[in-house]
Structure formats: C-alpha cells, structure tokens
Scaffold this motif. Structure first.
Motif, PDB file in Angstrom:
ATOM      1  N   TYR A 192       0.870  -1.182   0.000  1.00 40.04           N
ATOM      2  CA  TYR A 192       0.000   0.000   0.000  1.00 40.04           C
ATOM      3  C   TYR A 192       0.903   1.228   0.000  1.00 40.04           C
ATOM      4  O   TYR A 192       1.798   1.352   0.846  1.00 40.04           O
ATOM      5  N   PHE A 193       0.681   2.139  -0.957  1.00 38.88           N
ATOM      6  CA  PHE A 193       1.413   3.402  -0.994  1.00 38.88           C
ATOM      7  C   PHE A 193       0.434   4.564  -0.906  1.00 38.88           C
ATOM      8  O   PHE A 193      -0.579   4.596  -1.611  1.00 38.88           O
ATOM      9  N   ASP A 194       0.726   5.521  -0.056  1.00 43.22           N
ATOM     10  CA  ASP A 194       0.125   6.844  -0.168  1.00 43.22           C
ATOM     11  C   ASP A 194       1.237   7.853   0.109  1.00 43.22           C
ATOM     12  O   ASP A 194       2.412   7.490   0.104  1.00 43.22           O
ATOM     13  N   ARG A 195       0.902   9.097   0.327  1.00 39.95           N
ATOM     14  CA  ARG A 195       1.955  10.094   0.506  1.00 39.95           C
ATOM     15  C   ARG A 195       2.547  10.093   1.914  1.00 39.95           C
ATOM     16  O   ARG A 195       3.558  10.746   2.173  1.00 39.95           O
ATOM     17  N   ASP A 196       1.946   9.336   2.811  1.00 36.99           N
ATOM     18  CA  ASP A 196       2.445   9.251   4.189  1.00 36.99           C
ATOM     19  C   ASP A 196       3.131   7.925   4.497  1.00 36.99           C
ATOM     20  O   ASP A 196       4.091   7.889   5.265  1.00 36.99           O
ATOM     21  N   TYR A 197       2.623   6.844   3.875  1.00 33.74           N
ATOM     22  CA  TYR A 197       3.089   5.518   4.258  1.00 33.74           C
ATOM     23  C   TYR A 197       3.400   4.644   3.042  1.00 33.74           C
ATOM     24  O   TYR A 197       2.792   4.772   1.982  1.00 33.74           O
ATOM     25  N   GLY A 198       4.321   3.728   3.267  1.00 35.36           N
ATOM     26  CA  GLY A 198       4.535   2.599   2.374  1.00 35.36           C
ATOM     27  C   GLY A 198       4.532   1.352   3.233  1.00 35.36           C
ATOM     28  O   GLY A 198       5.400   1.188   4.096  1.00 35.36           O
ATOM     29  N   TYR A 199       3.546   0.480   3.034  1.00 34.11           N
ATOM     30  CA  TYR A 199       3.423  -0.720   3.869  1.00 34.11           C
ATOM     31  C   TYR A 199       3.319  -1.957   2.986  1.00 34.11           C
ATOM     32  O   TYR A 199       2.487  -2.013   2.067  1.00 34.11           O
ATOM     33  N   THR A 200       4.159  -2.946   3.249  1.00 30.49           N
ATOM     34  CA  THR A 200       4.141  -4.207   2.513  1.00 30.49           C
ATOM     35  C   THR A 200       3.904  -5.362   3.464  1.00 30.49           C
ATOM     36  O   THR A 200       4.508  -5.432   4.540  1.00 30.49           O
ATOM     37  N   GLN A 201       3.017  -6.271   3.040  1.00 28.85           N
ATOM     38  CA  GLN A 201       2.796  -7.503   3.787  1.00 28.85           C
ATOM     39  C   GLN A 201       3.032  -8.686   2.860  1.00 28.85           C
ATOM     40  O   GLN A 201       2.523  -8.718   1.746  1.00 28.85           O
ATOM     41  N   TRP A 202       3.844  -9.645   3.318  1.00 28.45           N
ATOM     42  CA  TRP A 202       4.097 -10.867   2.554  1.00 28.45           C
ATOM     43  C   TRP A 202       3.282 -12.002   3.154  1.00 28.45           C
ATOM     44  O   TRP A 202       3.320 -12.237   4.367  1.00 28.45           O
ATOM     45  N   ASN A 203       2.529 -12.700   2.298  1.00 30.47           N
ATOM     46  CA  ASN A 203       1.741 -13.868   2.709  1.00 30.47           C
ATOM     47  C   ASN A 203       2.134 -15.064   1.854  1.00 30.47           C
ATOM     48  O   ASN A 203       2.624 -14.906   0.728  1.00 30.47           O
ATOM     49  N   ASP A 204       1.887 -16.262   2.372  1.00 25.78           N
ATOM     50  CA  ASP A 204       2.063 -17.438   1.525  1.00 25.78           C
ATOM     51  C   ASP A 204       0.847 -17.579   0.609  1.00 25.78           C
ATOM     52  O   ASP A 204      -0.078 -16.765   0.653  1.00 25.78           O
ATOM     53  N   LYS A 205       0.836 -18.620  -0.221  1.00 21.43           N
ATOM     54  CA  LYS A 205      -0.231 -18.767  -1.209  1.00 21.43           C
ATOM     55  C   LYS A 205      -1.608 -18.970  -0.579  1.00 21.43           C
ATOM     56  O   LYS A 205      -2.632 -18.690  -1.212  1.00 21.43           O
ATOM     57  N   ALA A 206      -1.628 -19.433   0.650  1.00 20.33           N
ATOM     58  CA  ALA A 206      -2.896 -19.614   1.350  1.00 20.33           C
ATOM     59  C   ALA A 206      -3.348 -18.344   2.063  1.00 20.33           C
ATOM     60  O   ALA A 206      -4.421 -18.303   2.663  1.00 20.33           O
ATOM     61  N   GLY A 207      -2.520 -17.296   2.006  1.00 17.07           N
ATOM     62  CA  GLY A 207      -2.881 -16.037   2.641  1.00 17.07           C
ATOM     63  C   GLY A 207      -2.366 -15.877   4.049  1.00 17.07           C
ATOM     64  O   GLY A 207      -2.757 -14.935   4.756  1.00 17.07           O
ATOM     65  N   ASN A 208      -1.479 -16.771   4.478  1.00 16.19           N
ATOM     66  CA  ASN A 208      -0.949 -16.692   5.839  1.00 16.19           C
ATOM     67  C   ASN A 208       0.220 -15.718   5.924  1.00 16.19           C
ATOM     68  O   ASN A 208       1.098 -15.703   5.060  1.00 16.19           O
ATOM     69  N   PHE A 209       0.247 -14.919   6.959  1.00 12.87           N
ATOM     70  CA  PHE A 209       1.243 -13.869   7.171  1.00 12.87           C
ATOM     71  C   PHE A 209       2.659 -14.438   7.230  1.00 12.87           C
ATOM     72  O   PHE A 209       2.914 -15.430   7.904  1.00 12.87           O
ATOM     73  N   GLN A 210       3.590 -13.784   6.521  1.00 14.25           N
ATOM     74  CA  GLN A 210       4.998 -14.183   6.551  1.00 14.25           C
ATOM     75  C   GLN A 210       5.931 -13.083   7.050  1.00 14.25           C
ATOM     76  O   GLN A 210       6.973 -13.371   7.624  1.00 14.25           O
ATOM     77  N   GLY A 211       5.565 -11.858   6.809  1.00 16.35           N
ATOM     78  CA  GLY A 211       6.414 -10.748   7.220  1.00 16.35           C
ATOM     79  C   GLY A 211       5.876  -9.438   6.696  1.00 16.35           C
ATOM     80  O   GLY A 211       4.964  -9.417   5.866  1.00 16.35           O
ATOM     81  N   HIS A 212       6.443  -8.311   7.180  1.00 13.27           N
ATOM     82  CA  HIS A 212       5.971  -7.000   6.696  1.00 13.27           C
ATOM     83  C   HIS A 212       7.018  -5.919   6.922  1.00 13.27           C
ATOM     84  O   HIS A 212       7.993  -6.112   7.656  1.00 13.27           O
ATOM     85  N   MET A 213       6.804  -4.790   6.253  1.00 18.92           N
ATOM     86  CA  MET A 213       7.650  -3.612   6.474  1.00 18.92           C
ATOM     87  C   MET A 213       6.805  -2.352   6.306  1.00 18.92           C
ATOM     88  O   MET A 213       5.876  -2.298   5.493  1.00 18.92           O
ATOM     89  N   LEU A 214       7.139  -1.350   7.104  1.00 17.37           N
ATOM     90  CA  LEU A 214       6.423  -0.075   7.097  1.00 17.37           C
ATOM     91  C   LEU A 214       7.419   1.064   7.076  1.00 17.37           C
ATOM     92  O   LEU A 214       8.407   1.058   7.821  1.00 17.37           O
ATOM     93  N   PHE A 215       7.139   2.061   6.221  1.00 11.25           N
ATOM     94  CA  PHE A 215       7.943   3.279   6.181  1.00 11.25           C
ATOM     95  C   PHE A 215       7.046   4.480   6.447  1.00 11.25           C
ATOM     96  O   PHE A 215       5.923   4.569   5.916  1.00 11.25           O
ATOM     97  N   LEU A 216       7.545   5.404   7.258  1.00  8.90           N
ATOM     98  CA  LEU A 216       6.851   6.664   7.521  1.00  8.90           C
ATOM     99  C   LEU A 216       7.569   7.741   6.722  1.00  8.90           C
ATOM    100  O   LEU A 216       8.682   8.144   7.063  1.00  8.90           O
ATOM    101  N   TYR A 217       6.941   8.223   5.655  1.00 14.49           N
ATOM    102  CA  TYR A 217       7.641   9.078   4.698  1.00 14.49           C
ATOM    103  C   TYR A 217       7.933  10.479   5.231  1.00 14.49           C
ATOM    104  O   TYR A 217       8.799  11.173   4.704  1.00 14.49           O
ATOM    105  N   ARG A 218       7.254  10.885   6.288  1.00 10.20           N
ATOM    106  CA  ARG A 218       7.514  12.236   6.797  1.00 10.20           C
ATOM    107  C   ARG A 218       8.937  12.390   7.315  1.00 10.20           C
ATOM    108  O   ARG A 218       9.486  13.498   7.336  1.00 10.20           O
ATOM    109  N   ASN A 219       9.542  11.281   7.746  1.00 11.06           N
ATOM    110  CA  ASN A 219      10.930  11.372   8.218  1.00 11.06           C
ATOM    111  C   ASN A 219      11.829  10.281   7.638  1.00 11.06           C
ATOM    112  O   ASN A 219      12.961  10.110   8.091  1.00 11.06           O
ATOM    113  N   ASP A 220      11.319   9.547   6.614  1.00 14.15           N
ATOM    114  CA  ASP A 220      12.128   8.479   6.026  1.00 14.15           C
ATOM    115  C   ASP A 220      11.714   8.262   4.572  1.00 14.15           C
ATOM    116  O   ASP A 220      11.268   7.176   4.192  1.00 14.15           O
TER     117      ASP A 220
END
Length: 495
Positions: A414-442
């Motif tokens: 998901y991208f907007d002007r404030d955030y970039g958030y990624t979620q990785w799931n397996d093929k069944a939709g189960n959570f594997q990992g994620h990352m979040l960036f706050l663009y106001r300071n990064d």
C-alpha cells in the motif's frame, strides 16, 4: 532508414459496442480525439521535471509543463510483462494473475477487452510500434490493426552494434551491460521506432482516421546502449551512487530483497556478490545516457505531431512501465516492493485541458484505461478496476482515493503520501512478514518500523486497506505459463 515493413492486420472498422456514442459525436460534427501513447521501459522518476535537475530531459520536461505530471504514479506490478498486462487490460494483478515477465492477458484474463481493442472497436486505427504489450502475440490480432517491430544487427532484443558485444551477446557474462558508440540515433532500435512513428503520423494525417498510436521506447532498459553524444551529457566526475548504496538490512524481512539476476547476465557483473562502486558509477552514467536518448526520440515524435497540427486533437500519454533500482538499498533492476521500483513517470496531455503541471495525489496505472476512455468521450468498460483520472486533471475531484496497491510475488504494498506498507503472505494467505515506512521522516525507506508498538494501529488500518483495494479477483487461480525458452532464443526478443 533501416526500417522493416510493418505487418498489417486489416479489418473493417468495427463500430460495435458503442456505435451510438460515435454516431452522436458524428451528428454533432465533433472530431474524435486521437491518442499517442508513449511507453518507456524501466524508466524511473529520475527526470529533470521530477526534480532531478542534473538530468537532461528537455522534451519530457516540456510535455510535463503542457500536460499534467503525476508526481506519485505507481505501476501495479514491477516487471514489464505483468505491468503492461495489467495496464492494457485494466485489471489488477492477483495472487497468481500477472505474476512476472511472462504474464499474458489471453491466458490469465481470457476474453478481456484490451485498451487498444476497445478503441479499435470504436472506429480507431490502432498501431503498435516496438514493444507495447509485452507478450509477442498476446491479444495481438484483436487489439491492433498494425504491428511493427524494429530490426537491427542483434540476434536478440539486446540491440548491440559493436562487433565485440555482438559476438558474445548470447553468452552469459559475455556482452557489456552498456555500449557507447558514435552513431546516429536511428542506428539503435529506439531511433528507428521514432522514425517509423513520424511516418505513421504523416500517413494518419492524410487519411483523416482517428488513431490510437502506441509507441514502445525500449530505453533505458538494459543493456544501456546509446549514441555517444548522450553519454557526453553526463560528466562521470559528477556522478554519485545513491545514499542507500551501502545499505544495512537489519530489521528487514529477507523477502524485501532479491539477487537482481537480470543484470548479472552481463560482463564484469559479479555472479553473486555486490556490484562494486566503480562499476556502479558506469552503470548509472549509462542509464542516464539512455534516458536522454529516449527523451530525444520523444522530442522528435512530439515535434512531428505539432508540425502536422495533430497536437490540437491528440491526447498524449507518456509513462514508464515501472521504476528501477540503480544501487538503491544495494539493489538493482526492478522486482521489489520498494518505492523507487514502483513509482514511475506518468504525464498526460489532453487538448484544451486548463490544468497543467504537477499533480501530487497518488494514482495507479490501472487508472490509465478509464482515463483515456473519458478523455476521448467513450464510456468506461465495466470490467476495468481503476478510476478515471480526468477528475484530477480538471481539478474537480473532491474524493480521490489518493493511494495505490502494488504486488510483487507474495508481497502486496500500500502506498500513499504518508506511508509505504508491505505484507508478505504465503499462497494460502498466511502472514509471513511485513515492512512499514513513515515518509515524513524516512522518504528513502531506510528503517522498517512495522513492529514498533506505536505503529500497531497504522499497520492494522493499512492491512485493511490492502484487503479492501487489492481487487475482487485477487485470489482467483489462473493457468501457469509454459516454461520459457532459453535466453537468446526467438522467444526472448521482446523482453
């Protein structure tokens, strides 16, 4: 000019679907608007008009000032085959749909009316010059009245001119990742494509037929081959590696990174280890030279459009099919969920539209199909999943979505002007990992704060946004592609 004859698929003009719309326009004496669609390969937003003042891109800069330049435009999947399949079908990528470079509309979304097909069915001549839809035969006969590809010395799509590179272009580790020769623009494919496009414009002007003319500019795709005069625009002493070149991966999921195998095909690129700084600087210069070479071809085409008076009734679109890493995050090529790989240039010029210049709101390439329909006065097909950007271009929008959803393999971002958030799931939709960036300071995306307690609510909300916006057919299974032929064969000439 060394241009081969285009192959021609001629059928009677089809007025099915929306003949009533075209008839109404004819009764009013309105002239149908044409479309000139310029699609660049691997072009990131490193252009002068996007703030990179060291770049020499006067023609794209001029177009940006004449039309609307979307500062935050995102491809929906960062690889040419899948990005273009999504763009020209109007459909979002899914869990298995539009997965990689071998994506095909015909196999993965059979029966979908493509963007050029829709214009063709409404009385337009549709022309594909060079690489437009990625798959060589994907949706070809129903989408285009004419299809043309440039020809040169290379036996592959790599378009070398030098004998040394030509002799080893099919050997992994053989050819250079760039070429700098003192030749004319039309010695390489993109110059030939510009010449062919100008010929088409003259022919179309005489015919008086409305047209959808799509032009694939191959650069700055690897290898970075461009005439010497464009290399000379960039002093190697002034070139620096990106700030994130020496990147600390601590706190990031392994899925966020890849081995950038695409560039490892070439000579002097390590098979597994990092690309040395000295070689990186050469690659960066070559990329910039190719951007300026591509810009010059845009300039020739736009000058011919204006000379013929067609600019007064032609919608012009220019976009890069996705971004690219030039050592950012110690990564190269595309194939990731980082912003630099998914943010790409998008400029749209609509005749007589009053709004011009930069538009900061976030848009997606899936929005291009409905936008062009509205821009020329066609109803938007029901199957498209984007929104028309005409509301942004006219300044009348009150509730634009202002976000984008992109997918690369198991990661959805998901991208907007404030955030970039990624979620990785397996093929069944189960959570594997994620990352979040706050663009106001990064804004360079250097610190993953997805697991910080204070961001728990933000993460939960962005996860909901992904589920709501990723597309109704996201989990639908599609047929797998046949295993591609080995590199260097006929099947890979259109990479």
């Amino acid at each position: 000019m060394n241009i081969n004859r285009f192959s021609l698929f001629i059928v009677p003009s089809l007025l099915c679907g929306h003949a009533n719309v075209m008839h109404a326009q004819a009764e009013k004496g309105e002239q149908k608007k044409n479309v000139l669609f310029l699609i660049m390969d691997d072009m990131r937003t490193e252009l002068n008009c996007y703030g990179a003042k060291y770049m020499k891109t006067p023609n794209m800069d001029a177009l940006a000032s004449q039309g609307v330049m979307f500062e935050n435009a995102y491809c929906n999947v960062p690889v040419s085959g899948a990005s273009r399949a999504s763009l020209f079908s109007g459909l979002r990528p899914g869990q298995t749909r539009f997965w990689d470079v071998n994506a095909e509309i015909d196999r993965e979304a059979p029966g979908t009316v493509t963007l050029p097909q829709y214009f063709r069915e409404n009385g337009y001549v549709t022309i594909s010059n060079s690489k437009v839809i990625h798959g060589k035969n994907d949706a070809k006969e129903r989408s285009w009245t004419e299809v043309w590809m440039p020809e040169g010395k290379s036996e592959t799509w790599r378009d070398y001119l030098g004998d040394e590179n030509l002799s080893v272009e099919k050997q992994r580790g053989g050819p250079e990742p760039f070429e700098c020769l003192d030749v004319a623009d039309n010695a390489y494919f993109d110059g030939k494509t510009a010449d062919k496009t100008m010929e088409d414009l003259r022919r179309l002007k005489k015919s008086g037929q409305p047209f959808f003319l799509a032009v694939g500019i191959l650069k700055p795709h690897l290898p970075f081959n461009a005439p010497k005069k464009y290399w000379d625009l960039y002093d190697p002493k002034q070139i620096r590696v990106p700030e994130t070149f020496d990147f600390n991966r601590e706190g990031f999921p392994d899925m966020a990174f890849h081995a950038y195998n695409e560039i490892r095909y070439y000579k002097n690129i390590p098979a597994k280890s990092d690309i040395p700084k000295e070689e990186a600087l050469k690659l960066i210069r070559g990329y910039r030279a190719c951007v300026s070479y591509a810009d010059a071809q845009v300039g020739k085409i736009m000058a011919e459009l204006k000379k013929l008076g067609l600019d007064k009734n032609t919608v012009v679109v220019l976009l890069g099919d996705h971004g690219w890493s030039l050592g950012d995050h110690n990564q190269w090529c595309k194939h990731s969920n980082f912003n630099i790989v998914n943010n790409a240039p998008l400029i749209i010029k609509v005749p007589d539209n009053q709004k011009k210049g930069a538009e900061p709101k976030v848009v997606e390439f899936v929005d291009v199909y409905p936008t062009l329909c509205e821009a020329v006065g066609l109803p938007v097909p029901h199957h498209t999943e984007g929104e028309s950007m005409m509301k942004l271009m006219t300044g009348e929008d009150k509730s634009w979505k202002d976000c984008a959803i992109i997918k690369w393999h198991s990661g959805v971002t998901y991208f907007d002007r404030d955030y970039g958030y990624t979620q990785w799931n397996d093929k069944a939709g189960n959570f594997q990992g994620h990352m979040l960036f706050l663009y106001r300071n990064d804004h360079l995306e250097t610190k993953n704060v997805a697991d910080a307690p204070e961001n728990k609510e933000i993460v939960a909300q962005l996860q909901k946004e992904i589920l709501a916006r990723r597309g109704k057919d996201f989990m639908k299974q599609v047929p797998k592609a046949d295993k591609p032929e080995r590199k260097g064969t006929q099947a890979h000439k259109r990479k």
